[in-house]
Motif scaffolding. Structure first.
Motif, PDB file in Angstrom:
ATOM      1  N   GLN A   6       0.803  -1.215   0.000  1.00 16.89           N
ATOM      2  CA  GLN A   6       0.000   0.000   0.000  1.00 16.89           C
ATOM      3  C   GLN A   6       0.839   1.268   0.000  1.00 16.89           C
ATOM      4  OE1 GLN A   6      -2.712  -0.280   3.260  1.00 16.89           O
ATOM      5  NE2 GLN A   6      -3.599  -2.176   2.541  1.00 16.89           N
ATOM      6  N   ILE A   7       1.947   1.258   0.769  1.00 12.64           N
ATOM      7  CA  ILE A   7       2.801   2.431   0.895  1.00 12.64           C
ATOM      8  C   ILE A   7       4.252   1.977   0.778  1.00 12.64           C
ATOM      9  CG2 ILE A   7       3.560   4.273   2.424  1.00 12.64           C
ATOM     10  CD1 ILE A   7       0.776   4.264   3.654  1.00 12.64           C
ATOM     11  N   SER A   8       4.989   2.619  -0.117  1.00  9.47           N
ATOM     12  CA  SER A   8       6.365   2.185  -0.353  1.00  9.47           C
ATOM     13  C   SER A   8       7.241   3.368  -0.755  1.00  9.47           C
ATOM     14  CB  SER A   8       6.383   1.139  -1.467  1.00  9.47           C
ATOM     15  OG  SER A   8       7.696   0.823  -1.817  1.00  9.47           O
ATOM     16  N   LEU A   9       8.502   3.275  -0.387  1.00  4.05           N
ATOM     17  CA  LEU A   9       9.486   4.262  -0.827  1.00  4.05           C
ATOM     18  C   LEU A   9      10.157   3.848  -2.135  1.00  4.05           C
ATOM     19  CD1 LEU A   9      11.169   5.163   2.579  1.00  4.05           C
ATOM     20  CD2 LEU A   9       9.564   6.547   1.251  1.00  4.05           C
ATOM     21  N   ASP A  10       9.814   2.663  -2.646  1.00  2.00           N
ATOM     22  CA  ASP A  10      10.406   2.166  -3.882  1.00  2.00           C
ATOM     23  C   ASP A  10       9.862   2.937  -5.076  1.00  2.00           C
ATOM     24  OD1 ASP A  10      11.803   0.222  -2.466  1.00  2.00           O
ATOM     25  OD2 ASP A  10      10.162  -1.223  -2.627  1.00  2.00           O
ATOM     26  N   LYS A  14       3.510   0.918  -7.126  1.00  7.88           N
ATOM     27  CA  LYS A  14       2.160   1.378  -6.813  1.00  7.88           C
ATOM     28  C   LYS A  14       2.106   1.951  -5.398  1.00  7.88           C
ATOM     29  CE  LYS A  14      -2.643  -0.099  -6.595  1.00  7.88           C
ATOM     30  NZ  LYS A  14      -3.591  -1.197  -6.724  1.00  7.88           N
ATOM     31  N   GLY A  15       2.819   1.320  -4.480  1.00 11.08           N
ATOM     32  CA  GLY A  15       2.862   1.816  -3.109  1.00 11.08           C
ATOM     33  C   GLY A  15       3.487   3.194  -3.014  1.00 11.08           C
ATOM     34  N   ASN A  16       4.451   3.490  -3.885  1.00  8.45           N
ATOM     35  CA  ASN A  16       5.086   4.796  -3.922  1.00  8.45           C
ATOM     36  C   ASN A  16       4.110   5.862  -4.406  1.00  8.45           C
ATOM     37  OD1 ASN A  16       7.152   6.741  -5.805  1.00  8.45           O
ATOM     38  ND2 ASN A  16       7.747   6.313  -3.677  1.00  8.45           N
ATOM     39  N   VAL A  17       3.349   5.536  -5.441  1.00  9.58           N
ATOM     40  CA  VAL A  17       2.340   6.466  -5.953  1.00  9.58           C
ATOM     41  C   VAL A  17       1.313   6.749  -4.865  1.00  9.58           C
ATOM     42  CG1 VAL A  17       0.510   6.777  -7.664  1.00  9.58           C
ATOM     43  CG2 VAL A  17       2.677   5.751  -8.345  1.00  9.58           C
ATOM     44  N   PHE A  22      -0.890  10.412  -0.412  1.00  9.38           N
ATOM     45  CA  PHE A  22      -1.088  10.662   1.016  1.00  9.38           C
ATOM     46  C   PHE A  22      -0.242  11.848   1.488  1.00  9.38           C
ATOM     47  CE2 PHE A  22      -2.594   6.148   1.252  1.00  9.38           C
ATOM     48  CZ  PHE A  22      -3.900   6.467   1.634  1.00  9.38           C
ATOM     49  N   LEU A  23       0.974  11.969   0.983  1.00  8.84           N
ATOM     50  CA  LEU A  23       1.799  13.128   1.329  1.00  8.84           C
ATOM     51  C   LEU A  23       1.131  14.419   0.869  1.00  8.84           C
ATOM     52  CD1 LEU A  23       5.397  11.830   0.504  1.00  8.84           C
ATOM     53  CD2 LEU A  23       4.443  12.302   2.771  1.00  8.84           C
ATOM     54  N   TYR A  24       0.476  14.376  -0.281  1.00 11.91           N
ATOM     55  CA  TYR A  24      -0.237  15.550  -0.773  1.00 11.91           C
ATOM     56  C   TYR A  24      -1.376  15.927   0.169  1.00 11.91           C
ATOM     57  CZ  TYR A  24       2.046  16.017  -5.351  1.00 11.91           C
ATOM     58  OH  TYR A  24       2.934  16.254  -6.357  1.00 11.91           O
ATOM     59  N   LEU A  25      -2.109  14.946   0.662  1.00 15.36           N
ATOM     60  CA  LEU A  25      -3.202  15.243   1.594  1.00 15.36           C
ATOM     61  C   LEU A  25      -2.668  15.758   2.920  1.00 15.36           C
ATOM     62  CD1 LEU A  25      -5.684  12.310   0.900  1.00 15.36           C
ATOM     63  CD2 LEU A  25      -5.918  14.711   0.232  1.00 15.36           C
ATOM     64  N   ILE A  26      -1.597  15.164   3.410  1.00 10.32           N
ATOM     65  CA  ILE A  26      -0.981  15.630   4.655  1.00 10.32           C
ATOM     66  C   ILE A  26      -0.433  17.043   4.456  1.00 10.32           C
ATOM     67  CG2 ILE A  26       0.934  15.235   6.265  1.00 10.32           C
ATOM     68  CD1 ILE A  26       0.526  12.186   5.661  1.00 10.32           C
ATOM     69  N   GLY A  27      -0.026  17.341   3.240  1.00  8.69           N
ATOM     70  CA  GLY A  27       0.505  18.656   2.915  1.00  8.69           C
ATOM     71  C   GLY A  27      -0.484  19.786   3.126  1.00  8.69           C
ATOM     72  N   SER A  54       1.138   7.643 -15.575  1.00  6.49           N
ATOM     73  CA  SER A  54       0.032   8.607 -15.655  1.00  6.49           C
ATOM     74  C   SER A  54      -0.263   9.194 -14.275  1.00  6.49           C
ATOM     75  CB  SER A  54      -1.218   7.960 -16.250  1.00  6.49           C
ATOM     76  OG  SER A  54      -1.837   7.073 -15.337  1.00  6.49           O
ATOM     77  N   HIS A  55      -0.114   8.395 -13.223  1.00  6.01           N
ATOM     78  CA  HIS A  55      -0.331   8.896 -11.867  1.00  6.01           C
ATOM     79  C   HIS A  55       0.787   9.848 -11.447  1.00  6.01           C
ATOM     80  CE1 HIS A  55      -3.898   6.674 -10.539  1.00  6.01           C
ATOM     81  NE2 HIS A  55      -3.460   5.727 -11.366  1.00  6.01           N
ATOM     82  N   TYR A  56       2.022   9.496 -11.784  1.00  3.81           N
ATOM     83  CA  TYR A  56       3.130  10.394 -11.467  1.00  3.81           C
ATOM     84  C   TYR A  56       2.956  11.738 -12.193  1.00  3.81           C
ATOM     85  CZ  TYR A  56       5.950   6.837  -9.062  1.00  3.81           C
ATOM     86  OH  TYR A  56       6.436   5.909  -8.174  1.00  3.81           O
TER      87      TYR A  56
END
Length: 118
Positions: A6-10, A14-17, A22-27, A54-56
């Motif tokens: 679900q969440i990844s630094l790779d 998909k987890g990175n996207v 989520f970082l955008y919402l926390i922003g 396309s998501h990036y």
């Protein structure tokens, strides 16, 4: 499904996207996470499947267009219309991020990541 899926630094995963959205919402509360998110989007876009690219691109466009809308809104606050523009920019930002999260959860690409609308 694990948290790693679900969440990844790779970069390029998909987890990175998902993490960037989520970082955008926390922003919204802690603005620096949005800057971190756009940097991560730039780093990941060349390493991802076309579906994730396309998501990036969507995330990069959300960042820069939100900056533009916010600057214009701020400059126009002096003639009293800027508050409405800033409110519109906030709504636009949230809708674009949520739509991106929904498309990602359905494993769908963003139809038009360069769109200026919702």
């Amino acid at each position: 499904m694990t948290l790693q899926d679900q969440i990844s630094l790779d970069a390029g995963s998909k987890g990175n996207v998902n993490l960037i959205y989520f970082l955008y919402l926390i922003g919204l509360a802690a603005g620096i996470t949005t800057v971190i998110g756009v940097i991560m989007a730039y780093l990941g876009k060349d390493r991802a499947d076309p579906f994730l690219v396309s998501h990036y691109h969507n995330q990069i466009n959300i960042f820069w267009k939100a900056v533009l809308y916010s600057v214009v809104g701020f400059l126009l606050t002096f003639i009293l219309i800027g508050g409405l523009i800033l409110l519109g920019a906030l709504i636009w930002y949230i809708v674009r991020v949520v739509k991106g999260l929904q498309a990602l959860s359905r494993n769908e690409p963003i139809d038009n990541p360069a769109s200026w609308g919702f």
